[in-house]
Design a protein around this motif. Structure first.
Motif, mmCIF file in Angstrom:
data_model
loop_
_atom_site.group_PDB
_atom_site.id
_atom_site.type_symbol
_atom_site.label_atom_id
_atom_site.label_comp_id
_atom_site.label_asym_id
_atom_site.label_seq_id
_atom_site.Cartn_x
_atom_site.Cartn_y
_atom_site.Cartn_z
ATOM 1 N N LEU A 168 -8.574 -2.740 -4.919
ATOM 2 C CA LEU A 168 -8.923 -1.802 -3.851
ATOM 3 C C LEU A 168 -9.933 -0.781 -4.345
ATOM 4 C CD1 LEU A 168 -5.412 -1.129 -2.282
ATOM 5 C CD2 LEU A 168 -6.986 -3.033 -1.897
ATOM 6 N N ASP A 169 -10.868 -0.429 -3.487
ATOM 7 C CA ASP A 169 -11.884 0.578 -3.828
ATOM 8 C C ASP A 169 -11.321 1.971 -3.580
ATOM 9 O OD1 ASP A 169 -13.723 -1.444 -4.394
ATOM 10 O OD2 ASP A 169 -14.443 -1.511 -2.330
ATOM 11 N N ASP A 170 -11.327 2.770 -4.620
ATOM 12 C CA ASP A 170 -10.946 4.183 -4.504
ATOM 13 C C ASP A 170 -9.520 4.372 -3.964
ATOM 14 O OD1 ASP A 170 -13.583 4.891 -5.294
ATOM 15 O OD2 ASP A 170 -14.263 4.612 -3.236
ATOM 16 N N PHE A 171 -8.637 3.432 -4.299
ATOM 17 C CA PHE A 171 -7.237 3.569 -3.874
ATOM 18 C C PHE A 171 -6.619 4.839 -4.437
ATOM 19 C CE2 PHE A 171 -2.719 2.753 -4.887
ATOM 20 C CZ PHE A 171 -2.231 2.686 -3.596
ATOM 21 N N LYS A 172 -7.053 5.206 -5.619
ATOM 22 C CA LYS A 172 -6.521 6.412 -6.264
ATOM 23 C C LYS A 172 -6.737 7.648 -5.388
ATOM 24 C CE LYS A 172 -6.945 9.058 -10.582
ATOM 25 N NZ LYS A 172 -5.511 9.188 -10.820
ATOM 26 N N HIS A 173 -7.809 7.638 -4.604
ATOM 27 C CA HIS A 173 -8.092 8.794 -3.738
ATOM 28 C C HIS A 173 -6.969 8.992 -2.716
ATOM 29 C CE1 HIS A 173 -12.613 7.685 -4.466
ATOM 30 N NE2 HIS A 173 -11.976 8.022 -5.569
ATOM 31 N N ILE A 174 -6.564 7.897 -2.104
ATOM 32 C CA ILE A 174 -5.490 7.981 -1.110
ATOM 33 C C ILE A 174 -4.167 8.291 -1.797
ATOM 34 C CG2 ILE A 174 -4.108 6.589 0.496
ATOM 35 C CD1 ILE A 174 -6.688 5.284 1.420
ATOM 36 N N ASN A 175 -3.904 7.617 -2.909
ATOM 37 C CA ASN A 175 -2.638 7.798 -3.623
ATOM 38 C C ASN A 175 -2.472 9.247 -4.077
ATOM 39 O OD1 ASN A 175 -0.455 6.141 -4.055
ATOM 40 N ND2 ASN A 175 -0.981 5.668 -6.153
ATOM 41 N N ASP A 176 -3.537 9.805 -4.657
ATOM 42 C CA ASP A 176 -3.461 11.178 -5.171
ATOM 43 C C ASP A 176 -3.566 12.201 -4.048
ATOM 44 O OD1 ASP A 176 -3.252 10.082 -7.643
ATOM 45 O OD2 ASP A 176 -5.287 10.553 -8.296
ATOM 46 N N GLY A 177 -4.381 11.879 -3.049
ATOM 47 C CA GLY A 177 -4.615 12.853 -1.989
ATOM 48 C C GLY A 177 -3.481 12.966 -0.996
ATOM 49 N N LEU A 178 -2.943 11.830 -0.568
ATOM 50 C CA LEU A 178 -1.893 11.845 0.449
ATOM 51 C C LEU A 178 -0.498 11.801 -0.149
ATOM 52 C CD1 LEU A 178 -3.356 9.363 3.098
ATOM 53 C CD2 LEU A 178 -3.623 11.840 2.962
ATOM 54 N N HIS B 76 2.042 9.355 -3.148
ATOM 55 C CA HIS B 76 2.330 7.956 -3.473
ATOM 56 C C HIS B 76 3.056 7.235 -2.341
ATOM 57 C CE1 HIS B 76 1.001 7.969 -7.673
ATOM 58 N NE2 HIS B 76 1.404 9.230 -7.684
ATOM 59 N N GLN B 77 3.832 7.973 -1.539
ATOM 60 C CA GLN B 77 4.563 7.291 -0.475
ATOM 61 C C GLN B 77 3.611 6.670 0.536
ATOM 62 O OE1 GLN B 77 4.335 10.518 -0.963
ATOM 63 N NE2 GLN B 77 4.732 11.769 0.854
ATOM 64 N N PHE B 78 2.464 7.341 0.800
ATOM 65 C CA PHE B 78 1.508 6.777 1.741
ATOM 66 C C PHE B 78 0.654 5.701 1.072
ATOM 67 C CE2 PHE B 78 2.549 10.889 3.622
ATOM 68 C CZ PHE B 78 2.910 10.467 4.889
ATOM 69 N N GLY B 79 0.439 5.849 -0.234
ATOM 70 C CA GLY B 79 -0.210 4.777 -0.985
ATOM 71 C C GLY B 79 0.631 3.519 -0.940
ATOM 72 N N LEU C 116 0.271 1.845 2.420
ATOM 73 C CA LEU C 116 -0.995 1.126 2.500
ATOM 74 C C LEU C 116 -0.893 -0.225 1.794
ATOM 75 C CD1 LEU C 116 -3.970 0.854 3.182
ATOM 76 C CD2 LEU C 116 -4.506 2.187 1.122
ATOM 77 N N LEU C 117 -0.285 -0.247 0.609
ATOM 78 C CA LEU C 117 -0.125 -1.509 -0.123
ATOM 79 C C LEU C 117 0.707 -2.505 0.682
ATOM 80 C CD1 LEU C 117 0.530 -0.125 -3.731
ATOM 81 C CD2 LEU C 117 -1.560 -1.213 -2.892
ATOM 82 N N GLN C 118 1.732 -2.004 1.366
ATOM 83 C CA GLN C 118 2.571 -2.884 2.185
ATOM 84 C C GLN C 118 1.779 -3.441 3.368
ATOM 85 O OE1 GLN C 118 5.672 -0.055 2.984
ATOM 86 N NE2 GLN C 118 6.936 -0.694 1.258
ATOM 87 N N GLN C 119 0.932 -2.593 3.978
ATOM 88 C CA GLN C 119 0.115 -3.048 5.097
ATOM 89 C C GLN C 119 -0.888 -4.107 4.637
ATOM 90 O OE1 GLN C 119 -1.709 0.213 7.190
ATOM 91 N NE2 GLN C 119 0.225 1.219 7.643
ATOM 92 N N ILE C 120 -1.473 -3.894 3.472
ATOM 93 C CA ILE C 120 -2.444 -4.854 2.935
ATOM 94 C C ILE C 120 -1.759 -6.179 2.635
ATOM 95 C CG2 ILE C 120 -3.872 -5.363 0.912
ATOM 96 C CD1 ILE C 120 -4.594 -2.347 0.888
ATOM 97 N N LEU D 62 -2.359 5.494 8.606
ATOM 98 C CA LEU D 62 -1.416 6.234 7.774
ATOM 99 C C LEU D 62 -1.257 7.626 8.364
ATOM 100 C CD1 LEU D 62 -2.879 5.341 4.252
ATOM 101 C CD2 LEU D 62 -0.966 4.218 5.404
ATOM 102 N N MET D 63 -0.050 8.096 8.474
ATOM 103 C CA MET D 63 0.205 9.434 9.012
ATOM 104 C C MET D 63 -0.460 9.603 10.385
ATOM 105 S SD MET D 63 -0.405 11.691 5.546
ATOM 106 C CE MET D 63 -0.180 13.246 6.389
ATOM 107 N N GLU D 64 -0.440 8.515 11.180
ATOM 108 C CA GLU D 64 -1.019 8.523 12.522
ATOM 109 C C GLU D 64 -2.512 8.838 12.499
ATOM 110 O OE1 GLU D 64 1.268 11.153 14.923
ATOM 111 O OE2 GLU D 64 3.095 9.958 14.810
ATOM 112 N N THR D 65 -3.144 8.496 11.379
ATOM 113 C CA THR D 65 -4.578 8.752 11.227
ATOM 114 C C THR D 65 -5.246 7.506 10.656
ATOM 115 O OG1 THR D 65 -4.142 11.087 10.762
ATOM 116 C CG2 THR D 65 -6.304 10.252 10.134
ATOM 117 N N GLU D 66 -6.492 7.265 11.026
ATOM 118 C CA GLU D 66 -7.239 6.124 10.504
ATOM 119 C C GLU D 66 -7.773 6.436 9.113
ATOM 120 O OE1 GLU D 66 -10.338 5.060 13.134
ATOM 121 O OE2 GLU D 66 -9.007 4.257 14.687
#
Length: 702
Positions: free
Chosen positions: A316-326, A328-331, A334-338, A389-393
């Motif tokens: 994944l490109d820049d997955f760390k951004h989502i994981n760190d920003g939102l 780990h639970q939302f990361g 995302l992994l489950q959705q993928i 994620l979190m009702e946001t795109e």
């Protein structure tokens, strides 16, 4: 396994010794060894009274690995008070003085003695000791000890009298009916049922499984290997372990004894262990170990069938951004959705694997290889759409490496490595794309390792090997250099001078970009202050912030600290954010941008037009500058769409009060066109390339 089922399993094994031809002492020692599996005691003894009834000694003396020698032989029976006419159960927590002395002498904390009666006379005692624990026995354990004593008594009686299996059919029936396993005895010659214990009669699921097992056993083609056979009862959903043994029945006939034990929980535990060993707990996909096992089999089959398959390695490109920003639970979400998205592609269910972190592998089976282009298209389509994620795109793209087997190799680890190399080439080429493995990439892989090792050393050495270059930004109408963009370069001691394309993707991949970004931010702020104080008070510096930096929880505080430390005037600093960051989680982005602008710093939206932004997003953001990406400028003189796009953005900027900067201007004709349509700032090789600070000062800050 429950305590009850464990007891039943041990008793089942012990009962089968009733017809053993081994010596009495060998049989009893086997019984004691099996009993220890259930009771977990340190010692078991069979004690015998001498003919004149005065001394006691051991016939069989069994001790566990932690058991001790009890030294019982030839002790006076009169002083051996623990041998009585009835069952005695003691432990050293609550014990009468008359028993305590003998227990202390033996060095035990628990004692159970059961008299063994032969021909109406107490001839032996079955004794259990524990030197480690004061045991409080439960009903199951006491019943178990009583059953053992009955079996020993029966075996002893048989050895003495030479009679059949047991002198009493009723005793046999009682023992077999108290065992929690199903037992059926059949005539060996004609399969006639001679005996069924209570469990076999009353439990329909056990009865069905045993009947099926017996039918198989007496089938002419069946060869019994002496091992237990597992049977599944589909009506109840239960599993049973069926065993067979030859015995001589009470009437002297040869029989087959069939035993059945419920092993459903054991099977569930095995299935759980197997699932955990081969599946990723988060996504439910198979894991790395299962991937390697499956790939080995698929490659072997492909070679045999002269077929072709492929391995797709996804990162994944820049997955760390989502994981760190939102968080780990939302990361994780995302992994489950993928994972669900990948498995929804026809033909891929069961062939997708999570290798760890944000890495996935897809195995294209030989029978699907002719459809590989369509599969790749479907994979890329999944990642070109937003994730919710979190009702946001949120947009999260991927880079994918592809290797074909057996052409590119037959070793599992080598193929995965080559797919990884191809994936990195895709990432280095700009992300959000796929690349097939090329043999020439192997040298790049070696170079990548050198870059990685030296980059880690450079970051650990306070980033002093990294240098900041500056590219002029020109006012379109005056032609004056009014600002510049700070761009990082790496002057490696070991590898030499390196352009950003050679190390920035890897720095992002390794999570080192934050350290490098903070270093550039501080260096550029210091230089801006210096220039402001030396005759250029309004000169501004644009500084790129990585998404990782922007998603740090303390990003605003960190930038504020940098402003304070360097003493720069914040109005002369413009921080550039990427379009990808700007469109993810608008509420969070707005909060960060407003926090930065509250410091007096300007905000520029970089690379506009390359991502997924809509004009609605742009209107919501409090931007100072929109930077149009170079891709729209390369053919702007001939491309009507590019001209219309830039004109639209210029008009929009006037409406919402932002400035427009166009990147990548290399020709005078491009400059004249952009000037004519009202672009505010120009950046590109036409006015100057990124250069070292001294050269920049000499040329642009005279």
């Amino acid at each position: 396994m429950t305590e009850n089922s464990k007891k039943d399993e041990v008793l089942t094994d012990i009962v089968q010794m009733l017809e053993s031809n081994e010596s009495f002492t060998d049989i009893v020692e086997f019984i004691f060894r099996k009993a220890e599996e259930y009771l977990n005691t340190t010692n078991a003894c069979l004690l015998q009274i001498n003919p004149n009834g005065t001394l006691i000694s051991t016939i069989v003396d069994y001790k566990s690995k932690v058991g001790r020698n009890l030294m019982i032989n030839d002790r006076p029976l009169s002083k051996f008070t623990i041998c009585r006419n009835d069952v005695l159960i003691l432990n050293d927590i609550l014990v009468d003085d008359k028993y305590k002395k003998i227990m202390d002498m033996l060095g035990v904390k628990t004692c159970v003695t059961v008299p063994i009666v032969i021909n109406g006379v107490i001839a032996m005692y079955f004794a259990i000791f524990d030197s480690e624990r004061a045991i409080e026995w439960d009903k199951l354990q006491i019943q178990f000890i009583n059953d053992i004593s009955i079996i020993i008594q029966s075996i002893a009686q048989k050895k003495i009298t030479g009679n059949s299996l047991l002198s009493s059919y009723e005793v046999l029936k009682e023992i077999l009916s108290n065992i929690g396993s199903g037992i059926i005895v059949c005539n060996k010659d004609n399969a006639t049922v001679l005996f069924e214990n209570r469990i076999a009669q009353e439990s329909q699921e056990i009865r069905r499984s045993m009947k099926a097992g017996i039918e198989d056993f007496f089938d002419a083609d069946f060869v019994y290997n002496g091992r237990a056979t597992e049977y599944y009862d589909s009506e109840s959903g239960l599993w049973f372990e069926i065993k067979f043994a030859d015995l001589t029945w009470i009437d002297g006939s040869r029989v087959i004894i069939c035993t059945a034990m419920d092993i459903t929980q054991k099977k569930k535990n095995q299935q759980k262990i197997e699932y955990q060993a081969h599946n990723d707990f988060l996504t439910g996909l198979y894991n790395r170990m299962r991937c390697e096992n499956d790939l080995q089999k698929i490659i072997k089959s492909a070679i045999k069938e002269n077929a072709i398959g492929a391995v797709l390695f996804i990162d994944l490109d820049d997955f760390k951004h989502i994981n760190d920003g939102l968080g780990h639970q939302f990361g994780d979400i995302l992994l489950q959705q993928i994972a669900a998205g990948l498995q929804s592609i026809p033909g891929l269910r069961g062939n997708c694997y999570r290798m760890g972190g944000d890495e996935f592998i897809i195995i294209i089976l030989p029978e699907l290889y002719e459809n590989i282009d369509n599969i790749i298209m479907q994979v890329t389509t999944i990642f070109n759409k937003p994730w919710y994620l979190m009702e946001t795109e949120y947009y999260c793209t991927m880079s994918m490496g592809i290797v074909v087997f057996p052409y590119s190799g037959t070793d599992v680890n080598e193929l995965i490595k080559k797919a990884d190399i191809a994936m990195y080439e895709a990432k280095k080429s700009g992300k959000n794309r796929y690349t097939y493995y090329d043999e020439g990439n192997d040298s790049n892989s070696s170079k990548r390792l050198d870059i990685e090792n030296n980059m880690r050393l450079a970051v650990a050495s306070e980033c002093t090997e990294f240098v900041v270059y500056y590219q002029p930004v020109v006012d379109t109408f005056t032609g004056e250099c009014v600002s510049c963009e700070a761009l990082v370069r790496w002057d490696s001691k070991a590898l030499g001078f390196m352009a950003p394309g050679e190390f920035i993707p890897l720095a992002e991949y390794l999570g080192l970009i934050t350290y490098i970004g903070d270093y550039v931010l501080e260096a550029a702020c210091k230089k801006c202050r210096e220039w402001n104080e030396k005759g250029h008070p309004d000169f501004r510096v644009n500084i790129n912030l990585s998404v990782v930096q922007l998603l740090q929880k303390n990003v605003v505080e960190n930038i504020s600290r940098m402003i304070d430390v360097t003493g720069v005037n914040p109005k002369n600093i413009v921080l550039e954010i990427t379009e990808t960051f700007a469109i993810n989680d608008m509420e969070r982005v707005m909060k960060i941008i407003k926090g930065i602008k509250a410091l007096g710093i300007g905000i520029a939206l970089d690379d506009f037009g390359t991502g997924y932004s809509s004009l609605n997003y742009i209107k919501q953001l409090p931007l100072d500058i929109i930077k149009v990406d170079k891709t729209f400028i390369d053919d702007i003189l001939e491309d009507d769409y590019a001209q219309a796009f830039v004109k639209l953005i210029v008009e929009l900027s006037k409406t919402i009060g932002t400035k427009i900067c166009v990147e990548g201007v290399e020709k005078v004709e491009q400059y004249e066109f952009l000037k004519e349509i009202g672009v505010d700032f120009i950046q590109g090789f036409y006015f100057g390339r990124p250069i070292a600070v001294k050269d920049f000062e000499r040329i642009h800050l005279k």
